[in-house]
Scaffold this motif. Structure first.
Motif, PDB file in Angstrom:
ATOM      1  N   GLN A  18       0.822  -1.202   0.000  1.00 28.02           N
ATOM      2  CA  GLN A  18       0.000   0.000   0.000  1.00 28.02           C
ATOM      3  C   GLN A  18       0.864   1.264   0.000  1.00 28.02           C
ATOM      4  N   PRO A  19       0.335   2.383  -0.520  1.00 23.60           N
ATOM      5  CA  PRO A  19       1.044   3.661  -0.355  1.00 23.60           C
ATOM      6  C   PRO A  19       1.149   3.994   1.130  1.00 23.60           C
ATOM      7  N   ALA A  20       2.332   4.421   1.551  1.00 24.93           N
ATOM      8  CA  ALA A  20       2.558   4.617   2.985  1.00 24.93           C
ATOM      9  C   ALA A  20       1.989   5.930   3.509  1.00 24.93           C
ATOM     10  N   ASP A  21       1.931   6.951   2.658  1.00 22.76           N
ATOM     11  CA  ASP A  21       1.583   8.287   3.146  1.00 22.76           C
ATOM     12  C   ASP A  21       0.242   8.356   3.874  1.00 22.76           C
ATOM     13  N   PRO A  22      -0.833   7.719   3.367  1.00 19.16           N
ATOM     14  CA  PRO A  22      -2.107   7.814   4.111  1.00 19.16           C
ATOM     15  C   PRO A  22      -2.012   7.288   5.537  1.00 19.16           C
ATOM     16  N   PHE A  23      -1.227   6.217   5.746  1.00 17.06           N
ATOM     17  CA  PHE A  23      -1.079   5.673   7.097  1.00 17.06           C
ATOM     18  C   PHE A  23      -0.207   6.592   7.954  1.00 17.06           C
ATOM     19  N   LEU A  24       0.861   7.128   7.364  1.00 16.92           N
ATOM     20  CA  LEU A  24       1.747   8.012   8.116  1.00 16.92           C
ATOM     21  C   LEU A  24       1.032   9.304   8.497  1.00 16.92           C
ATOM     22  N   ASP A  25       0.135   9.776   7.632  1.00 19.78           N
ATOM     23  CA  ASP A  25      -0.537  11.054   7.875  1.00 19.78           C
ATOM     24  C   ASP A  25      -1.785  10.932   8.736  1.00 19.78           C
ATOM     25  N   MET A  26      -2.495   9.789   8.660  1.00 19.09           N
ATOM     26  CA  MET A  26      -3.839   9.729   9.231  1.00 19.09           C
ATOM     27  C   MET A  26      -4.063   8.644  10.268  1.00 19.09           C
ATOM     28  N   ALA A  27      -3.163   7.658  10.356  1.00 20.53           N
ATOM     29  CA  ALA A  27      -3.472   6.501  11.198  1.00 20.53           C
ATOM     30  C   ALA A  27      -3.162   6.725  12.673  1.00 20.53           C
ATOM     31  N   GLY A  28      -2.272   7.644  13.000  1.00 22.25           N
ATOM     32  CA  GLY A  28      -1.951   7.873  14.399  1.00 22.25           C
ATOM     33  C   GLY A  28      -0.597   7.306  14.791  1.00 22.25           C
ATOM     34  N   GLU A  29      -0.054   7.835  15.872  1.00 20.73           N
ATOM     35  CA  GLU A  29       1.304   7.497  16.298  1.00 20.73           C
ATOM     36  C   GLU A  29       1.467   6.021  16.618  1.00 20.73           C
ATOM     37  N   GLY A  38     -10.760   6.094  24.216  1.00 19.14           N
ATOM     38  CA  GLY A  38     -10.435   6.424  22.834  1.00 19.14           C
ATOM     39  C   GLY A  38      -9.637   5.292  22.235  1.00 19.14           C
ATOM     40  N   ARG A  39      -9.542   5.259  20.916  1.00 25.12           N
ATOM     41  CA  ARG A  39      -8.748   4.254  20.221  1.00 25.12           C
ATOM     42  C   ARG A  39      -7.604   4.954  19.520  1.00 25.12           C
ATOM     43  N   PRO A  40      -6.421   4.300  19.421  1.00 23.86           N
ATOM     44  CA  PRO A  40      -5.217   4.973  18.928  1.00 23.86           C
ATOM     45  C   PRO A  40      -5.139   5.088  17.411  1.00 23.86           C
ATOM     46  N   LEU A  41      -6.190   5.601  16.791  1.00 20.56           N
ATOM     47  CA  LEU A  41      -6.191   5.897  15.365  1.00 20.56           C
ATOM     48  C   LEU A  41      -6.754   7.303  15.189  1.00 20.56           C
ATOM     49  N   ASP A  42      -6.021   8.156  14.483  1.00 13.81           N
ATOM     50  CA  ASP A  42      -6.389   9.565  14.424  1.00 13.81           C
ATOM     51  C   ASP A  42      -7.626   9.856  13.589  1.00 13.81           C
ATOM     52  N   TYR A  43      -8.064   8.910  12.756  1.00 19.94           N
ATOM     53  CA  TYR A  43      -9.140   9.255  11.829  1.00 19.94           C
ATOM     54  C   TYR A  43     -10.540   9.110  12.410  1.00 19.94           C
ATOM     55  N   TYR A  44     -10.687   8.650  13.642  1.00 23.38           N
ATOM     56  CA  TYR A  44     -12.027   8.502  14.211  1.00 23.38           C
ATOM     57  C   TYR A  44     -12.661   9.856  14.513  1.00 23.38           C
TER      58      TYR A  44
END
Length: 367
Positions: free
Chosen positions: A30-41, A306-312
């Motif tokens: 997969q392209p990495a940028d969406p995960f690096l930008d939106m998935a969370g630390e 909360g859950r450790p994903l930034d997109y929620y």
């Protein structure tokens, strides 16, 4: 990759078909940028990264939500549409293998958020009940929309939502007594103070290039710049004693779902806050969950959860076996994600995934 699908896989596929989902397969690479930008630390530091021959940042699929959403956008499929999946994901983990199976449903485009949220929770609960018959389950849910409504009513900027969700204890202490700014170099400190994201990103990129660091190995210079400026802005925030006490009172709410709406109403009334539509939507979802026949007395609402994903953006939930610490399923609502990924119009979304290796371990233990 392992080729041994979990023993329960065929039964899960039948359940997904019965629940009117479209089975989908997405690429492992997969392209990495969406995960690096939106998935969370938390997820970002567990990703397996690589590069294409052109230098494009790629990663092994660490989860399914973002890839399914990207495929939906690329296919230009209509909505509402429900996707199901069952396959391997790849993450660095302290416990268990780094390759493991997940299954889940992503529910896109349903504008009745209360109904879609309740259906997602009911689908996850049904899958676990199928896989672990007789196993007592514990459900914990939170609501990012209610959380943001409280923060907005208290005058806090949005950036505090994620910080409080990750570590609200230490973050609360910082709100009471903001720490002094960390020592930054002269040019960086000036650019941060000016809030100049573009110039700060260029400065950071130059420093990374001089140090021989690849921008694809982690956060982008623009992301680093935004976070530095955000941290500086957050350090300037200090709550009054009254607001600080109200926030602590809100985060202490942990009650059965069937009494959660009343608990929130009592909190808001006592604190003199108006939570408006967020509270109405919470109550509508609770009623929709009850209509699915789920045991609402055994479902807990935890305001600090909360859950450790930034997109929620709204509902977040986890389901675990009682007296077992690690969750078996987790999910939530992500109404901004598809627009951020390139959708031309907003598409609401909610979904969940289950950890099949954890389910298999409990099935083996029950034999």
């Amino acid at each position: 990759m392992t080729s041994r699908y979990p023993a329960i896989a065929a039964d899960i596929a039948k359940l997904f078909a019965a629940r009117d989902t479209h089975a989908v397969e997405v690429a492992v690479l997969q392209p990495a940028d969406p995960f690096l930008d939106m998935a969370g630390e938390d997820l970002r530091r567990r990703i397996f990264l690589t590069e294409s021959e052109t230098g494009r940042a790629l990663c092994l699929r660490p989860e399914f939500t973002i890839p399914v959403c990207l495929d939906h956008i690329a296919s230009q499929a209509g909505t509402p549409r429900r996707y199901s999946y069952l396959g391997e994901v790849f993450r660095q983990r302290r416990e268990g293998g780094n390759e493991f199976f997940q299954a889940g449903i992503e529910d896109l485009g349903d504008r009745d958020t209360a109904a879609a949220d309740a259906r997602s929770l009911a689908d996850a609960h049904a899958l676990l009940t199928l896989a672990l018959p007789g196993q007592a389950l514990a459900v914990t849910l939170g609501d990012q929309t209610v959380f943001e409504a409280v923060l907005a009513a208290l005058g806090l900027p949005r950036g505090w939502r994620m910080r409080l969700a990750r570590a609200f204890g230490s973050a609360l202490a910082d709100l009471a007594n903001p720490p002094r700014n960390s020592q930054l170099s002269g040019p960086v400190a000036t650019l941060v103070l000016d809030g100049d994201v573009e110039s700060l990103a260029a400065h950071i990129a130059g420093g990374m290039e001089e140090a021989g660091l690849s921008a694809s190995a982690g956060r982008s210079p623009s992301d680093i710049a935004r976070r530095l400026i955000e941290k500086a802005e957050l350090r300037s925030v200090r709550l009054s004693n009254e607001a600080f006490s109200a926030l602590k009172g809100f985060l202490a709410i942990d009650v059965p779902l069937n009494s959660a709406a009343q608990a929130l109403e009592s909190f808001a009334s006592g604190a003199g806050l108006s939570l408006g539509a967020a509270l109405d939507n919470f109550a509508a979802r609770a009623r929709a969950i009850e209509a699915h026949g789920l045991p609402t007395a055994d479902i807990h609402y935890d305001a600090a959860f909360g859950r450790p994903l930034d997109y929620y953006t709204g509902l977040v939930f986890e389901i675990a076996a009682k007296r077992v610490e690690r969750p078996l399923a987790g999910g939530g609502r992500y109404d901004r994600l598809l627009t951020l990924l390139g959708a031309k119009t907003p598409i609401p979304g909610v979904g969940f995934s289950v950890w099949l290796d954890r389910i298999e371990a409990l099935r083996e233990k029950a034999k």
